[in-house]
Write an enzyme that holds these catalytic residues in place. Structure first.
Site, PDB file in Angstrom:
ATOM      1  N   HIS A 152      -0.005 -11.137 -19.062  1.00 52.74           N
ATOM      2  CA  HIS A 152       0.418  -9.748 -18.880  1.00 52.74           C
ATOM      3  C   HIS A 152       1.946  -9.731 -18.982  1.00 52.74           C
ATOM      4  O   HIS A 152       2.664  -9.737 -17.990  1.00 52.74           O
ATOM      5  CB  HIS A 152      -0.042  -9.207 -17.527  1.00 52.74           C
ATOM      6  CG  HIS A 152       0.493  -7.838 -17.229  1.00 52.74           C
ATOM      7  ND1 HIS A 152       0.177  -6.740 -17.993  1.00 52.74           N
ATOM      8  CD2 HIS A 152       1.341  -7.394 -16.271  1.00 52.74           C
ATOM      9  CE1 HIS A 152       0.801  -5.676 -17.506  1.00 52.74           C
ATOM     10  NE2 HIS A 152       1.522  -6.050 -16.469  1.00 52.74           N
ATOM     11  N   ALA A 191       0.800  -1.228   0.000  1.00 50.26           N
ATOM     12  CA  ALA A 191       0.000   0.000   0.000  1.00 50.26           C
ATOM     13  C   ALA A 191       0.830   1.275   0.000  1.00 50.26           C
ATOM     14  O   ALA A 191       0.353   2.325  -0.437  1.00 50.26           O
ATOM     15  CB  ALA A 191      -0.946  -0.002   1.201  1.00 50.26           C
ATOM     16  N   GLY A 194       3.624   1.569  -1.657  1.00 47.00           N
ATOM     17  CA  GLY A 194       4.353   1.637  -2.917  1.00 47.00           C
ATOM     18  C   GLY A 194       3.698   2.589  -3.897  1.00 47.00           C
ATOM     19  O   GLY A 194       2.639   3.164  -3.627  1.00 47.00           O
TER      20      GLY A 194
END
EC number: 1.1.1.37
Length: 332
Positions: free
Chosen positions: A191, A16, A18
């Site tokens: 991804h 959180a 970051g």
């Protein structure tokens, strides 16, 4: 999730403090993800040595005086952070460092996401929505789900909405058509640089995306590599990886999951394959999806031409390799 009189929705964000977490939290508190009448309680999960930084983030959240922010909590224990949670954004992951082989990165993150899966399984809401952002996102989601046997696999997803948005933006730049008039874009596969952005089924300003795909030089030399390698280009330009755009993609993903995709449109979601389009059952692969009644449904029946088939198959092959590497470590 639509009334201010309802109990707050509990949202956990890992990593959180970051860059991506920081970019996401304030928009979530402002109602961009769950709606502008839905109160939220934010749970910030960080490593012990980053808790102090998370405290600074909470100070800023408090100073925002967000009407919808019912509370903030900081944790360094995932079991406590995920207890009763309704939405979990799994952003925190180990970055690849100099000299680290991809297999080492897969193994390190598989252990992190196995722990997250177990913690979610121990106490998350029965209909929790989980979005994995930390890379390698598809395989991390597969691992987390495998360690949460009591949570339906379709509650675990990985982020390809960022790639989807990149494909829409690239098409807008090329065509001169605003992003609001581009629909039915699709990201297939992983991804990663092997992902396949598929414009053939898109609608661009009322025209078929296949009309733009007919320009094969643009398609193969510009559109596909630009979308697939956009993250690398951003790192080269700003000296850091995508943060605000990744946070935006995560918010878009949950927004559509909760509120539904627009009529006549779909988005791209990495989720466990039911065997659709020839993708191995269980692989977490990106597909064209609609959100209906709070659940993702893969868009079926699209015609896949040989050009697309080869690129989808290449990305799926990479997903198999990642799965097998993690399985060899005993984490699946």
């Amino acid at each position: 999730m639509s009334s201010t009189t309802a109990s707050p929705v509990t949202v956990a964000v890992t990593g959180a403090a970051g860059h991506i977490g920081y970019a996401a939290l304030f928009r979530i508190a402002a109602g961009a993800m769950l709606g502008h009448t839905t109160p939220v309680t934010l749970r910030l999960l960080e490593l012990p040595d980053a808790v102090r930084a998370a405290e600074g983030v909470v100070m800023e959240l408090e100073d925002g005086a967000f009407p919808l922010l019912a509370g903030t909590e900081i944790y360094d224990d995932p079991t406590r952070a995920f207890d009763g949670v309704d939405v979990a954004l799994l952003i925190g992951a180990r970055p690849r460092t100099k000299g680290m082989e991809r297999a080492d990165l897969l193994g390190a993150n598989a252990e992190i996401f196995a722990t997250s899966g177990k913690a979610l399984n121990a106490g998350a809401s029965p209909d929790v929505r989980v979005l994995v952002v930390g890379n390698p996102a598809n395989t991390n989601a597969l691992v987390a789900s495998a360690h949460a046997p009591d949570i339906p696999a379709d509650r675990f997803t990985a982020l390809t909405r960022l790639d989807h948005n990149r494909a829409v933006a690239a098409t807008a730049r090329h065509s001169g058509v605003p992003v609001t008039e581009i629909s039915r874009m699709t990201i297939w596969g992983n991804h990663s640089p092997t992902q396949y952005p598929d414009i053939f089924h898109a609608v661009v300003g009322g025209r078929s995306g296949a009309d733009y795909a007919a320009d094969t030089r643009w398609l193969t030399d510009d559109f596909i590599p630009t979308v697939a390698r956009r993250g690398t280009a951003i790192i080269e330009a700003r000296g850091a990886s995508s943060a605000a755009s990744a946070a935006n993609g995560a918010i878009d993903h949950i927004d559509d999951w909760v509120h539904g995709t627009p009529d006549g449109d779909w988005t791209s979601v990495a989720l466990p394959s039911p065997g659709a389009y020839g993708v191995d059952e269980g692989l977490v692969c990106s597909f064209p999806c609609r959100s209906v009644g709070g659940r993702w449904e893969i868009v079926e029946g699209l015609d896949i031409n040989p050009f697309s088939r080869a690129r989808i198959d290449a990305s799926v092959a990479e997903l198999r390799t990642e799965r097998d590497a993690v399985a060899a470590l005993g984490l699946l």
